[in-house]
Scaffold this motif. Sequence first.
Motif, mmCIF file in Angstrom:
data_model
loop_
_atom_site.group_PDB
_atom_site.id
_atom_site.type_symbol
_atom_site.label_atom_id
_atom_site.label_comp_id
_atom_site.label_asym_id
_atom_site.label_seq_id
_atom_site.Cartn_x
_atom_site.Cartn_y
_atom_site.Cartn_z
ATOM 1 N N THR A 85 0.823 -1.208 0.000
ATOM 2 C CA THR A 85 0.000 0.000 0.000
ATOM 3 C C THR A 85 0.855 1.255 0.000
ATOM 4 O OG1 THR A 85 -1.787 -1.120 1.196
ATOM 5 C CG2 THR A 85 -1.750 1.275 1.281
ATOM 6 N N ALA A 86 1.875 1.279 0.859
ATOM 7 C CA ALA A 86 2.733 2.465 0.935
ATOM 8 C C ALA A 86 3.449 2.712 -0.385
ATOM 9 C CB ALA A 86 3.742 2.292 2.070
ATOM 10 N N VAL A 89 0.728 3.918 -3.012
ATOM 11 C CA VAL A 89 0.305 5.300 -2.786
ATOM 12 C C VAL A 89 1.416 6.272 -3.131
ATOM 13 C CG1 VAL A 89 -0.355 6.957 -0.999
ATOM 14 C CG2 VAL A 89 -1.419 4.705 -1.052
ATOM 15 N N THR A 90 2.639 5.952 -2.716
ATOM 16 C CA THR A 90 3.770 6.835 -2.986
ATOM 17 C C THR A 90 4.051 6.949 -4.487
ATOM 18 O OG1 THR A 90 4.768 6.215 -0.873
ATOM 19 C CG2 THR A 90 6.195 7.271 -2.494
ATOM 20 N N TYR A 150 -7.036 0.743 0.007
ATOM 21 C CA TYR A 150 -6.063 1.562 0.730
ATOM 22 C C TYR A 150 -5.290 2.464 -0.228
ATOM 23 C CZ TYR A 150 -6.685 -1.210 5.000
ATOM 24 O OH TYR A 150 -7.190 -1.819 6.123
ATOM 25 N N GLY A 154 -5.675 6.473 -0.170
ATOM 26 C CA GLY A 154 -4.512 7.267 0.214
ATOM 27 C C GLY A 154 -4.024 8.221 -0.843
ATOM 28 N N ALA A 158 -1.930 12.078 -0.497
ATOM 29 C CA ALA A 158 -0.584 12.000 -1.064
ATOM 30 C C ALA A 158 -0.413 12.990 -2.209
ATOM 31 C CB ALA A 158 -0.302 10.574 -1.543
ATOM 32 N N THR A 206 2.875 7.992 7.098
ATOM 33 C CA THR A 206 1.446 8.176 7.363
ATOM 34 C C THR A 206 0.619 7.016 6.806
ATOM 35 O OG1 THR A 206 1.323 9.558 5.364
ATOM 36 C CG2 THR A 206 1.560 10.680 7.470
ATOM 37 N N ASN A 207 1.015 6.497 5.652
ATOM 38 C CA ASN A 207 0.270 5.379 5.072
ATOM 39 C C ASN A 207 0.509 4.078 5.830
ATOM 40 O OD1 ASN A 207 -1.272 5.798 2.294
ATOM 41 N ND2 ASN A 207 0.414 7.260 2.363
ATOM 42 N N THR A 211 -2.491 2.060 7.675
ATOM 43 C CA THR A 211 -2.761 0.666 7.351
ATOM 44 C C THR A 211 -2.636 -0.209 8.580
ATOM 45 O OG1 THR A 211 -1.904 1.019 5.118
ATOM 46 C CG2 THR A 211 -2.096 -1.267 5.866
#
Length: 282
Positions: A85-86, A89-90, A150, A154, A158, A206-207, A211
């Motif tokens: 997820t991180a 999103v990034t 997620y 997110g 972001a 933050t992610n 999560t």
Amino acid sequence: MKRRKRGNDLLLHAILLTILGLTLVPFVFLLNNSFRSNYELDHAFFGIPEALVKKDWAAMFQSYRDAWQVLRPYTANTLFVAAITALGVTGMGSITAFVFSRYRFPGHRFLFMCVLSFMMIPGILTLVPSFLLVKKLGLLNSYWVLILPYIAGGQVFAIFLFKSFFDGLPGELFESARMDGASHLKQYTALVLPLSKQVLSVVLVTNILGTWNNFLWPLVTNSDAKYQTISAGLYGMGSSTLAVNYSNLFAAYALSSIPMLILFLYATKPFMAGLTSGAFKA
């Protein structure tokens, strides 16, 4: 005058230390009672674990071994979901923000405002529609039912952070890169990303925290324990046979916080640097 100032400083520090002590009481209670049996808890709310007094280390850490046997798959699931997820999103958020920040196309401002408008919608309002959507797509009881929502959820925050940061980068850098023949992708990978390490750390932290701490969505979308995350797993432990011994639950709560403590220790410096570098500027 100096005495009065010193007295005020001492009073302020005393108040802060008192608040700090009260804040740490639940954590001390949690750690202490994770080593104590039900018999000890019934006879003394606070107290030194008997296993510590007797130096019976095997009995002292038995609750942690029992809790870890249950938490291990939930922890692995959460780490996997949080990492994917991180990164998702990034990656997607930074690319989208780069386009919004550096390229002027018809309707770009309107589209960006539409993206920001989603920040005003409380997440709980989308719970039922999101559940019906993933159910129709056949994603229930899988990792994808966690990862895809997620990543989608997110993106808004972001994109906002990345665009705010990218807008502050000098335009001369991009002009020089274009004159050197750098493509759009090259500008993003060789110029933007290396300069955005601090804001990248803000988005990643933050992610990962979001999560890791999310409870409701994993609980309602994954009834299969094979795919449950640590928050839903802790909830399920409360009604299992393991909960007969309270120290097992306390040990599980302590173990579940260790990855976030490690993240806090290693990510505090870049996270704070990201906050002060303009990541949250309007």
